[in-house]
Design a protein around this motif. Sequence first.
Motif, PDB file in Angstrom:
ATOM      1  N   VAL A 152       1.117  -1.230   0.028  1.00  0.00           N
ATOM      2  CA  VAL A 152       0.114  -0.131   0.123  1.00  0.00           C
ATOM      3  C   VAL A 152       0.911   1.177   0.052  1.00  0.00           C
ATOM      4  N   ALA A 153       1.643   1.224   0.881  1.00  0.00           N
ATOM      5  CA  ALA A 153       2.633   2.323   0.604  1.00  0.00           C
ATOM      6  C   ALA A 153       3.453   2.809  -0.370  1.00  0.00           C
ATOM      7  N   TYR A 155       2.276   1.406  -3.362  1.00  0.00           N
ATOM      8  CA  TYR A 155       1.420   2.126  -4.310  1.00  0.00           C
ATOM      9  C   TYR A 155       1.266   3.551  -4.524  1.00  0.00           C
ATOM     10  N   ASN A 156       1.274   3.957  -2.990  1.00  0.00           N
ATOM     11  CA  ASN A 156       0.867   5.606  -2.955  1.00  0.00           C
ATOM     12  C   ASN A 156       2.109   6.140  -2.889  1.00  0.00           C
ATOM     13  N   ALA A 172      -4.094   3.378  -9.137  1.00  0.00           N
ATOM     14  CA  ALA A 172      -5.195   3.419  -8.203  1.00  0.00           C
ATOM     15  C   ALA A 172      -6.429   2.574  -8.083  1.00  0.00           C
ATOM     16  N   ALA A 175      -4.014  -0.334  -6.915  1.00  0.00           N
ATOM     17  CA  ALA A 175      -3.475  -0.045  -4.823  1.00  0.00           C
ATOM     18  C   ALA A 175      -5.426   0.317  -4.141  1.00  0.00           C
ATOM     19  N   SER A 176      -5.964   0.629  -4.016  1.00  0.00           N
ATOM     20  CA  SER A 176      -7.540  -0.138  -3.683  1.00  0.00           C
ATOM     21  C   SER A 176      -7.852  -1.143  -3.013  1.00  0.00           C
ATOM     22  N   ALA A 179      -5.546  -2.205  -0.357  1.00  0.00           N
ATOM     23  CA  ALA A 179      -5.348  -1.326   0.821  1.00  0.00           C
ATOM     24  C   ALA A 179      -6.826  -2.487   1.331  1.00  0.00           C
ATOM     25  N   THR A 200      -1.010   4.065   9.135  1.00  0.00           N
ATOM     26  CA  THR A 200      -1.465   5.855   8.565  1.00  0.00           C
ATOM     27  C   THR A 200      -0.250   7.190   9.643  1.00  0.00           C
ATOM     28  N   PHE A 211      -4.789   9.081   6.556  1.00  0.00           N
ATOM     29  CA  PHE A 211      -3.380   9.037   5.505  1.00  0.00           C
ATOM     30  C   PHE A 211      -2.525   7.968   5.169  1.00  0.00           C
ATOM     31  N   ASN A 212      -3.180   6.886   4.258  1.00  0.00           N
ATOM     32  CA  ASN A 212      -1.462   6.136   4.310  1.00  0.00           C
ATOM     33  C   ASN A 212      -0.143   6.254   3.803  1.00  0.00           C
ATOM     34  N   ALA A 214       3.006   7.447   2.890  1.00  0.00           N
ATOM     35  CA  ALA A 214       3.556   6.821   1.488  1.00  0.00           C
ATOM     36  C   ALA A 214       4.992   6.419   0.974  1.00  0.00           C
TER      37      ALA A 214
END
Length: 240
Positions: A152-153, A155-156, A172, A175-176, A179, A200, A211-212, A214
């Motif tokens: 996840v990090a 893709y962010n 995106a 990524a969803s 997550a 987060t 927010f996650n 990145a």
Amino acid sequence: MLSDCLLMITSFLARSMRRRSFFQLAGATAATSALVLTGCGKDDPTPPAGANPNVLTLPAGDVGLLNYAYLLEQLEAAFYQKVLDAKLTDLLPGELAALTDLRDHEVIHREFFKFALLDNAIPTLVFDFSSISFTSRLNVLTAAKKFEDLGVAAYNGVGKLVSSSAYLVLLAKIASVEARHAAFIRDALQPNSLATPDATIIATAGDSTGFNIALTPREVLAAAAPFLPFAVDASQLPTS
């Protein structure tokens, strides 16, 4: 053309994501191969595969970023296959089916990048999971948490580096799903822990976590290094 292939695979990915259990692993490669052959034509080159190189060099631009994502999806798919191969006896009811779904999701992601990149794809890779003990539910879920949070990090962090808006939309969408994986694994380990501070960041002073995290490609690859029996040269990847 690559754009035509992306449209075909995106359509397949969207249809598949509406199902809880996508398809058995044995059919994953065949299904995706048939899709690509239909949309791209018989003259498209086959992605390279083989032994790990001593140094894996990621190319520049969007192609390099897609290969970076492809590397991570190969890693996650291989991990979940190891989990299923371990045949754990202490999983809770429903967890084996859920982990199988996670494996299948990662296979879809992996095959998406493989056939979207075609002859620009990095090789099929073999990973080193010797630092993970596949002997208990706790060990496996703890490792899965690390992989999912890292994915996840990643893709962010890669979204702002992609120049193509079409690629950004595709990343995106994946990524969803990643997550949701991360939230499921966290809740399996500890109920109601899907948004703890280690995943987060504070939105603004005084706010709760919203927010996650990145991470840059270099940060992600450094975290993944224990599982990569080869060096990765990411020096050509965009940084801004």
